[in-house]
Design a protein around this motif. Structure first.
Motif, PDB file in Angstrom:
ATOM      1  N   GLY A 165       1.208  -0.844   0.200  1.00  0.00           N
ATOM      2  CA  GLY A 165       0.367  -0.189  -0.069  1.00  0.00           C
ATOM      3  C   GLY A 165       1.078   0.581   0.068  1.00  0.00           C
ATOM      4  O   GLY A 165       0.117   2.374  -0.243  1.00  0.00           O
ATOM      5  N   GLN A 166       1.437   0.694   0.934  1.00  0.00           N
ATOM      6  CA  GLN A 166       3.412   2.310   0.364  1.00  0.00           C
ATOM      7  C   GLN A 166       4.322   1.991  -0.378  1.00  0.00           C
ATOM      8  O   GLN A 166       4.311   3.140  -1.505  1.00  0.00           O
ATOM      9  CB  GLN A 166       3.698   2.526   1.583  1.00  0.00           C
ATOM     10  CG  GLN A 166       2.900   2.796   3.028  1.00  0.00           C
ATOM     11  CD  GLN A 166       3.183   2.825   4.175  1.00  0.00           C
ATOM     12  OE1 GLN A 166       4.462   3.028   4.677  1.00  0.00           O
ATOM     13  NE2 GLN A 166       2.273   2.968   4.970  1.00  0.00           N
ATOM     14  N   TYR A 167       4.762   0.683  -0.430  1.00  0.00           N
ATOM     15  CA  TYR A 167       5.709   0.572  -1.457  1.00  0.00           C
ATOM     16  C   TYR A 167       7.122   1.032  -1.614  1.00  0.00           C
ATOM     17  O   TYR A 167       8.113   0.865  -2.728  1.00  0.00           O
ATOM     18  CB  TYR A 167       4.858   1.143  -2.927  1.00  0.00           C
ATOM     19  CG  TYR A 167       4.118  -0.251  -3.154  1.00  0.00           C
ATOM     20  CD1 TYR A 167       3.703  -1.730  -3.380  1.00  0.00           C
ATOM     21  CD2 TYR A 167       2.673   0.890  -3.050  1.00  0.00           C
ATOM     22  CE1 TYR A 167       2.703  -2.304  -3.955  1.00  0.00           C
ATOM     23  CE2 TYR A 167       1.207  -0.231  -3.243  1.00  0.00           C
ATOM     24  CZ  TYR A 167       1.317  -1.814  -3.526  1.00  0.00           C
ATOM     25  OH  TYR A 167       0.443  -2.051  -3.414  1.00  0.00           O
ATOM     26  N   VAL A 205      -0.547 -13.087 -11.593  1.00  0.00           N
ATOM     27  CA  VAL A 205      -0.021 -11.762 -12.946  1.00  0.00           C
ATOM     28  C   VAL A 205      -0.987 -11.130 -12.056  1.00  0.00           C
ATOM     29  O   VAL A 205      -0.718  -9.135 -11.774  1.00  0.00           O
ATOM     30  CB  VAL A 205      -0.265 -12.031 -14.027  1.00  0.00           C
ATOM     31  CG1 VAL A 205      -0.754 -10.775 -14.747  1.00  0.00           C
ATOM     32  CG2 VAL A 205       0.898 -13.069 -14.755  1.00  0.00           C
ATOM     33  N   VAL A 206      -2.308 -11.468 -11.316  1.00  0.00           N
ATOM     34  CA  VAL A 206      -2.825 -10.132 -11.383  1.00  0.00           C
ATOM     35  C   VAL A 206      -2.409  -9.342  -9.730  1.00  0.00           C
ATOM     36  O   VAL A 206      -3.507  -8.127  -9.979  1.00  0.00           O
ATOM     37  CB  VAL A 206      -4.924 -11.109 -10.974  1.00  0.00           C
ATOM     38  CG1 VAL A 206      -4.740 -11.271  -9.891  1.00  0.00           C
ATOM     39  CG2 VAL A 206      -5.371  -9.269 -11.189  1.00  0.00           C
ATOM     40  N   TRP A 207      -2.272  -9.886  -8.904  1.00  0.00           N
ATOM     41  CA  TRP A 207      -1.219  -9.207  -7.773  1.00  0.00           C
ATOM     42  C   TRP A 207      -0.275  -8.219  -8.489  1.00  0.00           C
ATOM     43  O   TRP A 207      -0.365  -7.082  -7.759  1.00  0.00           O
ATOM     44  CB  TRP A 207      -0.761 -10.377  -7.187  1.00  0.00           C
ATOM     45  CG  TRP A 207      -1.754 -10.952  -5.973  1.00  0.00           C
ATOM     46  CD1 TRP A 207      -2.840 -12.140  -4.864  1.00  0.00           C
ATOM     47  CD2 TRP A 207      -2.370 -10.018  -5.069  1.00  0.00           C
ATOM     48  NE1 TRP A 207      -3.411 -12.127  -4.590  1.00  0.00           N
ATOM     49  CE2 TRP A 207      -3.488 -10.973  -3.971  1.00  0.00           C
ATOM     50  CE3 TRP A 207      -2.937  -8.721  -4.406  1.00  0.00           C
ATOM     51  CZ2 TRP A 207      -4.226 -10.366  -2.869  1.00  0.00           C
ATOM     52  CZ3 TRP A 207      -3.351  -8.167  -4.065  1.00  0.00           C
ATOM     53  CH2 TRP A 207      -3.721  -8.971  -2.925  1.00  0.00           C
ATOM     54  N   ALA A 208       0.260  -9.049  -9.461  1.00  0.00           N
ATOM     55  CA  ALA A 208       1.477  -7.854 -10.160  1.00  0.00           C
ATOM     56  C   ALA A 208       0.830  -6.197 -10.266  1.00  0.00           C
ATOM     57  O   ALA A 208       1.537  -5.265 -10.399  1.00  0.00           O
ATOM     58  CB  ALA A 208       1.988  -8.595 -10.865  1.00  0.00           C
ATOM     59  N   ILE A 209      -0.830  -7.176 -11.611  1.00  0.00           N
ATOM     60  CA  ILE A 209      -0.742  -5.743 -11.677  1.00  0.00           C
ATOM     61  C   ILE A 209      -1.411  -4.724 -10.689  1.00  0.00           C
ATOM     62  O   ILE A 209      -1.375  -3.339 -11.027  1.00  0.00           O
ATOM     63  CB  ILE A 209      -2.285  -5.957 -13.045  1.00  0.00           C
ATOM     64  CG1 ILE A 209      -1.393  -6.463 -13.817  1.00  0.00           C
ATOM     65  CG2 ILE A 209      -2.664  -4.880 -12.953  1.00  0.00           C
ATOM     66  CD1 ILE A 209      -2.420  -7.574 -15.073  1.00  0.00           C
ATOM     67  N   ASN A 210      -2.058  -5.615  -9.318  1.00  0.00           N
ATOM     68  CA  ASN A 210      -2.602  -4.971  -8.563  1.00  0.00           C
ATOM     69  C   ASN A 210      -1.497  -3.806  -8.149  1.00  0.00           C
ATOM     70  O   ASN A 210      -1.883  -2.705  -7.312  1.00  0.00           O
ATOM     71  CB  ASN A 210      -2.899  -5.216  -7.260  1.00  0.00           C
ATOM     72  CG  ASN A 210      -3.152  -4.708  -6.074  1.00  0.00           C
ATOM     73  OD1 ASN A 210      -2.678  -4.668  -5.620  1.00  0.00           O
ATOM     74  ND2 ASN A 210      -4.869  -4.713  -5.643  1.00  0.00           N
ATOM     75  N   GLU A 211      -0.402  -4.061  -7.784  1.00  0.00           N
ATOM     76  CA  GLU A 211       0.142  -2.984  -6.577  1.00  0.00           C
ATOM     77  C   GLU A 211       1.283  -2.175  -7.810  1.00  0.00           C
ATOM     78  O   GLU A 211       1.589  -1.322  -7.344  1.00  0.00           O
ATOM     79  CB  GLU A 211       1.998  -4.881  -6.380  1.00  0.00           C
ATOM     80  CG  GLU A 211       1.432  -5.702  -5.403  1.00  0.00           C
ATOM     81  CD  GLU A 211       2.312  -5.792  -4.643  1.00  0.00           C
ATOM     82  OE1 GLU A 211       3.861  -5.491  -4.300  1.00  0.00           O
ATOM     83  OE2 GLU A 211       1.661  -6.546  -3.222  1.00  0.00           O
ATOM     84  N   GLY A 212       1.698  -3.157  -9.372  1.00  0.00           N
ATOM     85  CA  GLY A 212       2.407  -1.905 -10.040  1.00  0.00           C
ATOM     86  C   GLY A 212       1.494  -0.454  -9.818  1.00  0.00           C
ATOM     87  O   GLY A 212       1.626   0.700 -10.213  1.00  0.00           O
ATOM     88  N   ALA A 251       2.936   2.837  -8.534  1.00  0.00           N
ATOM     89  CA  ALA A 251       2.168   4.427  -9.445  1.00  0.00           C
ATOM     90  C   ALA A 251       1.470   5.517  -8.214  1.00  0.00           C
ATOM     91  O   ALA A 251       2.185   6.503  -8.857  1.00  0.00           O
ATOM     92  CB  ALA A 251       1.481   4.332 -10.802  1.00  0.00           C
ATOM     93  N   ARG A 252       0.762   5.458  -7.798  1.00  0.00           N
ATOM     94  CA  ARG A 252       0.127   6.463  -6.515  1.00  0.00           C
ATOM     95  C   ARG A 252       0.588   6.347  -5.995  1.00  0.00           C
ATOM     96  O   ARG A 252       0.626   7.827  -5.864  1.00  0.00           O
ATOM     97  CB  ARG A 252      -1.184   5.324  -6.508  1.00  0.00           C
ATOM     98  CG  ARG A 252      -2.351   6.447  -5.568  1.00  0.00           C
ATOM     99  CD  ARG A 252      -3.069   5.594  -4.824  1.00  0.00           C
ATOM    100  NE  ARG A 252      -2.538   4.604  -3.717  1.00  0.00           N
ATOM    101  CZ  ARG A 252      -2.925   3.938  -3.210  1.00  0.00           C
ATOM    102  NH1 ARG A 252      -3.996   2.709  -3.901  1.00  0.00           N
ATOM    103  NH2 ARG A 252      -2.414   2.846  -2.080  1.00  0.00           N
ATOM    104  N   GLU A 253       1.318   6.043  -5.488  1.00  0.00           N
ATOM    105  CA  GLU A 253       2.737   6.752  -4.566  1.00  0.00           C
ATOM    106  C   GLU A 253       3.705   6.890  -4.149  1.00  0.00           C
ATOM    107  O   GLU A 253       3.949   8.385  -4.013  1.00  0.00           O
ATOM    108  CB  GLU A 253       3.191   5.473  -3.675  1.00  0.00           C
ATOM    109  CG  GLU A 253       2.002   4.763  -2.751  1.00  0.00           C
ATOM    110  CD  GLU A 253       0.966   5.822  -2.250  1.00  0.00           C
ATOM    111  OE1 GLU A 253       1.655   5.929  -0.901  1.00  0.00           O
ATOM    112  OE2 GLU A 253      -0.381   5.477  -2.325  1.00  0.00           O
ATOM    113  N   VAL A 254       3.825   6.873  -5.806  1.00  0.00           N
ATOM    114  CA  VAL A 254       5.479   7.335  -6.568  1.00  0.00           C
ATOM    115  C   VAL A 254       4.868   9.300  -7.471  1.00  0.00           C
ATOM    116  O   VAL A 254       5.761   9.807  -7.233  1.00  0.00           O
ATOM    117  CB  VAL A 254       5.650   7.061  -7.893  1.00  0.00           C
ATOM    118  CG1 VAL A 254       6.724   7.515  -8.352  1.00  0.00           C
ATOM    119  CG2 VAL A 254       6.405   5.617  -7.705  1.00  0.00           C
ATOM    120  N   ASP A 255       3.332   8.915  -7.560  1.00  0.00           N
ATOM    121  CA  ASP A 255       2.917   9.669  -8.704  1.00  0.00           C
ATOM    122  C   ASP A 255       2.540  11.510  -6.846  1.00  0.00           C
ATOM    123  O   ASP A 255       2.819  12.405  -7.118  1.00  0.00           O
ATOM    124  CB  ASP A 255       1.697   9.734  -9.239  1.00  0.00           C
ATOM    125  CG  ASP A 255       1.004  11.044  -8.791  1.00  0.00           C
ATOM    126  OD1 ASP A 255       1.375  11.846 -10.332  1.00  0.00           O
ATOM    127  OD2 ASP A 255      -0.323  11.373  -9.357  1.00  0.00           O
TER     128      ASP A 255
END
Length: 495
Positions: free
Chosen positions: A448-450, A470-477, A481-485
């Motif tokens: 959630g923070q990454y 794969v679906v967890w990878a998409i979730n985390e990616g 991105a949200r946290e990087v933004d």
């Protein structure tokens, strides 16, 4: 809901697969497709539950329950029932950047937690998902949407698998300039090298890569961070770095005779075949061939199953897949495996169906432990020795294997694949950046923070959580991105 009695009026149906004896002759996808009317009928089975567990995406013992990317499943089921395909596509893309991938390779934990499955067969969610996105591409509805404005921020994403691609797609939407680095010669990570073409056609991957490039994402191949470009250089050139390199360090087995020729890591076997097929339709011969060989696959998971399917297409003489787990029950155990946990029941995956069609039986041997490999005078493996085991779990959760005397067996083997999972990420970048790791050697960054222990470095996907779906990878990616933004701009509009 589409119709209040749909789940009672209509039975669950799935599209027929291509005949196993025909599909093993090629490397093309093996699923057939439903008509629009058939999909409408299956969409009618959705109850639009008051509390739809299908898109909860929570972790329960035994795996995920519901969709980790929180797909709005009841909504697009209803839209398909009403014939509103473009609207369904819009709802699908709201939560999932790549439904064409998950619709093909996800094990569908959403279906395992479908409320209809409490009293009968669950809705065919995965089939409908794939149909929506495939029609979207066929009709020309999926087109590039470059951001209207660009920020001055530059982000490097290391790894082009599903986590890296999802992260790059979302950051690009936010207007940042994103460069994705991939050490292989093709973009896609495990979507290209890792999943055989009969499960996921590589043209489907390239189609999405082309779309992302048209939207402004920059891809750099044949470049390994930490070797071709130093980690410090990356830190100097970019405002943020996201590590999505996966958990690619294969787990080994400590078995007598492991050094013998003919014993290979599963990913070396699979990826060699995939690359040769993409490069030359296997004409260059740059792969490990199973033709006319007795093949043993050690490992009962998806990677082992893909090895079975690949060996069958090579033309092996025989195939056996070992697993240390016992044979699953035919029906869900309501006490040990209650709904909405993912159902642990006996099924035949595509490779086992193919092996059964050829040899007349399931190729899997359950509760089997390999005790040693034996070679010939030239140092080539010629046989495996095994014993049956009972697997239990002690009070600390540790697995205990108890050998059963008198169950020893010898198996002829000319080729052996080790498919027993992965230990975690490779450590070059981790060591160069001085990142903290968790007890399983993954990059330490809170879900959630990454954020990692180093400023402006983030981690997502298997590199952070370990080998997963794969679906967890998409979730985390997406979430990374949200946290990087947020880190770059102080606030974010990304979901």
């Amino acid at each position: 809901m589409s119709t209040p009695t749909g789940f009672m009026d209509y039975k669950r149906e799935l599209p027929a697969d291509r005949d196993p004896l025909e599909r093993i002759k090629d490397w093309e996808e093996f699923h057939k497709h439903f008509s629009d009317d058939q999909l409408r009928t299956q969409g009618a089975r959705c109850m639009d539950c008051g509390t739809p567990y299908c898109h909860t995406g929570i972790e329960l013992p035994g795996g995920a329950s519901g969709c980790p990317v929180n797909n709005l499943i009841p909504e697009w089921n209803n839209l398909i029932y009403r014939g509103l395909w473009q609207e369904a596509l819009e709802r699908l893309h709201k939560t999932n950047n790549f439904p064409e991938f998950t619709g093909r390779v996800c094990p569908a934990p959403c279906e395992g937690s479908c409320t209809v499955g409490l009293i009968g067969d669950p809705v065919t969610i995965k089939t409908i998902e794939q149909a929506i996105i495939d029609k979207g591409f066929e009709e020309g509805w999926v087109v590039p949407h470059p951001p209207k404005m660009r920020t001055s921020k530059k982000v490097a994403v290391v790894g082009s698998g599903p986590a890296g691609m999802a992260c790059a797609a979302q950051l690009n939407k936010a207007g940042h300039t994103v460069t994705v680095y991939e050490r292989a010669d093709r973009i896609g990570g495990l979507l290209v090298y890792g999943i055989p073409t009969m499960k996921l056609d590589k043209g489907v991957v390239q189609r999405r890569v082309d779309l992302l490039e048209a939207e402004g994402v920059q891809f750099v191949t044949n470049t390994e961070i930490g070797i071709d470009i130093s980690s410090s250089q990356l830190m100097d050139e970019f405002d943020a770095v996201v590590l999505c390199g996966g958990a690619t360090k294969a787990r080994e087995v400590d078995i007598e005779g492991r050094h013998l020729k003919g014993i290979h890591k599963a990913m070396d076997y699979l990826n060699g075949t995939i690359k040769s097929y993409l490069d030359s339709n296997l004409e260059d011969g740059n792969y490990i061939s199973a033709k006319d060989k007795n093949v043993i696959v050690i490992g009962g998971g998806d990677t082992g199953t893909d090895c079975v399917a690949t060996a069958l297409r090579h033309g092996c003489s025989s195939i056996t897949q070992f697993g240390t787990v016992s044979k699953a029950p035919l029906e869900r155990d309501p006490v040990k495996n209650p709904w909405p946990q993912f159902p642990n029941v006996y099924t035949l995956d595509y490779a086992q169906e193919e092996a059964r069609a050829i040899y007349g039986k399931d190729p899997r041997a359950f509760s089997v432990l390999t005790t040693k490999f034996v070679g010939d005078e030239s140092g080539n493996v010629k046989e495996l020795h095994t014993i049956q085991i009972e697997r239990t779990v002690d009070e600390t959760g540790r697995r205990i294997y108890k050998e059963i005397p008198g169950t020893e067996q010898v198996w002829p083997a000319d080729l052996v694949m080790i498919a027993v999972g992965f230990e975690g990420p490779e450590t070059t970048i981790i060591e160069q950046l001085g990142l903290e790791q968790d007890r399983r050697s993954n990059v330490k960054a809170a879900y959630g923070q990454y954020r990692t222990s180093v400023d402006k470095v983030f981690a997502a996907g298997d590199m952070r959580r370990g080998q997963s779906l794969v679906v967890w990878a998409i979730n985390e990616g997406r979430e990374a991105a949200r946290e990087v933004d947020r880190y770059l701009m102080g606030t974010t509009m990304l979901p």
